[in-house]
Every structure is written in C-alpha cells, then in structure tokens.
Design an enzyme around this catalytic site. Structure first.
Site, PDB file in Angstrom:
ATOM      1  N   GLU A  48      53.177  23.212  38.339  1.00 20.90           N
ATOM      2  CA  GLU A  48      51.795  23.336  37.875  1.00 20.90           C
ATOM      3  C   GLU A  48      51.470  22.161  36.960  1.00 20.90           C
ATOM      4  O   GLU A  48      51.728  22.233  35.748  1.00 20.90           O
ATOM      5  CB  GLU A  48      51.613  24.636  37.103  1.00 20.90           C
ATOM      6  CG  GLU A  48      51.898  25.881  37.927  1.00 20.90           C
ATOM      7  CD  GLU A  48      51.136  27.069  37.365  1.00 20.90           C
ATOM      8  OE1 GLU A  48      50.302  27.606  38.087  1.00 20.90           O
ATOM      9  OE2 GLU A  48      51.372  27.437  36.196  1.00 20.90           O
ATOM     10  N   LYS A  78      46.113  36.244  33.882  1.00 26.35           N
ATOM     11  CA  LYS A  78      46.018  35.780  32.482  1.00 26.35           C
ATOM     12  C   LYS A  78      45.458  36.890  31.583  1.00 26.35           C
ATOM     13  O   LYS A  78      45.704  38.061  31.827  1.00 26.35           O
ATOM     14  CB  LYS A  78      45.175  34.500  32.393  1.00 26.35           C
ATOM     15  CG  LYS A  78      45.620  33.436  33.385  1.00 26.35           C
ATOM     16  CD  LYS A  78      45.027  32.088  33.082  1.00 26.35           C
ATOM     17  CE  LYS A  78      45.358  31.137  34.213  1.00 26.35           C
ATOM     18  NZ  LYS A  78      45.245  29.747  33.867  1.00 26.35           N
ATOM     19  N   GLY A  95      43.131  25.334  35.699  1.00 25.19           N
ATOM     20  CA  GLY A  95      41.848  25.812  35.174  1.00 25.19           C
ATOM     21  C   GLY A  95      40.822  24.712  34.990  1.00 25.19           C
ATOM     22  O   GLY A  95      39.796  24.910  34.347  1.00 25.19           O
TER      23      GLY A  95
HETATM   24  C1  PEP Z   1      47.669  29.417  36.590  1.00 23.47           C
HETATM   25  O1  PEP Z   1      47.213  30.360  35.968  1.00 23.47           O
HETATM   26  O2  PEP Z   1      48.883  29.279  36.645  1.00 23.47           O
HETATM   27  C2  PEP Z   1      46.748  28.508  37.272  1.00 23.47           C
HETATM   28  C3  PEP Z   1      47.239  27.597  38.085  1.00 23.47           C
HETATM   29  O3  PEP Z   1      45.407  28.661  37.035  1.00 23.47           O
HETATM   30  P1  PEP Z   1      44.166  28.061  37.918  1.00 23.47           P
HETATM   31  O4  PEP Z   1      44.441  28.432  39.350  1.00 23.47           O
HETATM   32  O5  PEP Z   1      42.956  28.712  37.373  1.00 23.47           O
HETATM   33  O6  PEP Z   1      44.188  26.575  37.749  1.00 23.47           O
END
Ligand code: PEP
Length: 253
Positions: free
Chosen positions: A167, A11, A173
C-alpha cells in the site's frame, strides 16, 4: 495458482446498524462467489454484528489491529484471542495509518505478526513507502526493511497463513492509484525479498494484495498483473455496489 484475496478495510466508519446492513447486502450480492477469498475489517465494536450477519456467507471477518500481548494492563488495546473470540479470522498488521498516525514501530509490527499467528489469526502485513521516500528513490529500501522486520519472527511453515498488502502511502485515500506496472514492480520486489528470507516455494505461494484507491474502474487492470493477487480496499469497500464490482474483477482470458 494463487487464489485471489479481496479485503475491505472499513476503518473508523459506520455504526452497528449501518455495518450490519452493509454486511448483509454484501452477503447477498457476493453469495455465489467461490473462487476467491473475501474478508471485511470493521472497527472492533462492530465485529460481532458483522460476523453474525455473515454467518451463512463465505465472507470472513478480521480486526484492523491487535496488541502483541494476550492480556494484561494495556488500556485501550485488544488481543488476538479476544479477536478470535468474537469471530475474527484475519487481522491487519502495520497499516500505514497505524505506522504514520499512531507511530507504530517496525519492532511492534514484527511482534504483532508473531502474536497474530500464535492466536490463530491470519495476518495481512501492510507495507508501503511515502511519497517523499518514492521521490527520494528509497522505495525498495523501505519495502525491504518493512518486509524483513515484519516477517522476522515468522517461521517458514507459518507463511502459508500470511498475506502481504503493498500500500503506497501516497495512494491511500487520495484517489491516486499506482499504475498496474508500478504496483507490479513493487510486488515482484517484495516477492524476491520473501524468496531471499525463506525459499522460492514460500515466495511463489505468498499472496500480495495491492491497496491504494482501488475502485471499480481500476481493479481489472491491477488484477491482470502477474504479481498482484488481490486488493485491500478502503473507501470503495463502504459501498456495496462498488465492493461487489471490485470482488467481481474481470479476468482476461
Ligand atoms: C486502505 O484502507 O488500506 C486503503 C487502501 O484505502 P483506500 O482504498 O481508500 O485508498
């Protein structure tokens, strides 16, 4: 057998020095790994330094986004050929932060998938429902729309280069992970949509990553599920020890 694929999405974190150090640490800690694919996704300006640090390593590099034209008056945007020219091999397309914070539409994401493939990048198409959508019983409707649109401009013979990342937005996050069973059900649904769009051989070969608060403590359970082929890891990919442990997930014998 689908080869596991673990990706680290850095990120908008790290500067050049820290990114180079983390990449070098991972190149060392993951040196012996040959049976799974690994890729890191740093912010655009960090890609050349990370690619250089990984030159002798099987770990690959990708971009977090791209624009769908190859060049022109698109201030602030980056094209597929530009990403290739600095060492990127993969690219994330339609990450939930881009859909929900930056307002990317399904149509843009579809155009970006086509542009990534035309630029010889391997796209990871990110899909997932919000908490409101899940609680409203809309998960499959949302996933179906995102998959059909995101893959709408992709030819069947290009699908070998495509990965899908499921996701759930409520798990990114937040520290909340989907249970292995909940995640697997979504993955199985995505696979059935891909079978319907293309053919069964395409859907059987497709790698579907889970993303959403993947950590050393939950990766083994997730990776034990039949339709989970890898992970897209945000926060835990910023720590060499955690990401190394995630890549070294334990398989049940
Ligand atoms: C992502 O950045 O796609 C993600 C899943 O972040 P995290 O693992 O922090 O939830």
């Amino acid at each position: 057998m689908r080869r596991p694929f673990i990706a680290g999405n850095w990120k908008m974190h790290l500067d050049r020095t820290a990114a180079r150090q983390l990449a070098a640490d991972l190149a060392t800690s993951l040196k012996g790994i040959r049976d799974r694919d690994i890729a890191l996704f740093p912010a655009f300006p960090l890609i050349p330094a990370v690619a250089a640090a990984l030159e002798e390593s099987p770990i690959q590099v990708g971009g977090q986004n791209l624009w769908f034209e190859t060049e022109g008056a698109f201030t602030g945007e980056v094209s597929g050929p530009m990403l290739r020219s600095v060492g990127a091999v993969h690219v994330l397309v339609g990450h939930s932060e881009r859909r929900h914070i930056l307002g990317e539409s399904d149509d843009w994401i579809s155009l970006k998938m086509a542009a990534a493939l035309a630029s010889n990048l391997n796209p990871i198409l990110c899909v997932g429902e919000t908490l409101e959508e899940r609680e409203g019983g809309l998960t499959e409707e949302v996933l179906s729309r995102q998959i059909r649109s995101g893959l709408g401009r992709v030819a069947a013979d290009a699908m070998a280069r495509v990965t899908v990342a499921y996701e759930p937005v409520w798990a990114i996050g937040t520290g909340k992970t989907a249970t292995p069973e909940t995640a697997n059900a979504a993955h199985a649904f995505i696979r059935s949509e891909v079978e319907d769009l293309f053919q069964v051989s395409v859907s059987r070969e497709l790698r579907i990553q889970y993303g959403g608060s993947v950590k050393p403590g939950n990766v083994d359970g997730l990776m034990a599920m039949p339709d989970i082929d890898g992970a897209l890891v945000g926060g835990a990919s910023l720590t060499a020890d955690d990401f190394t442990r995630i890549v070294n997930f334990e398989t049940r014998t």
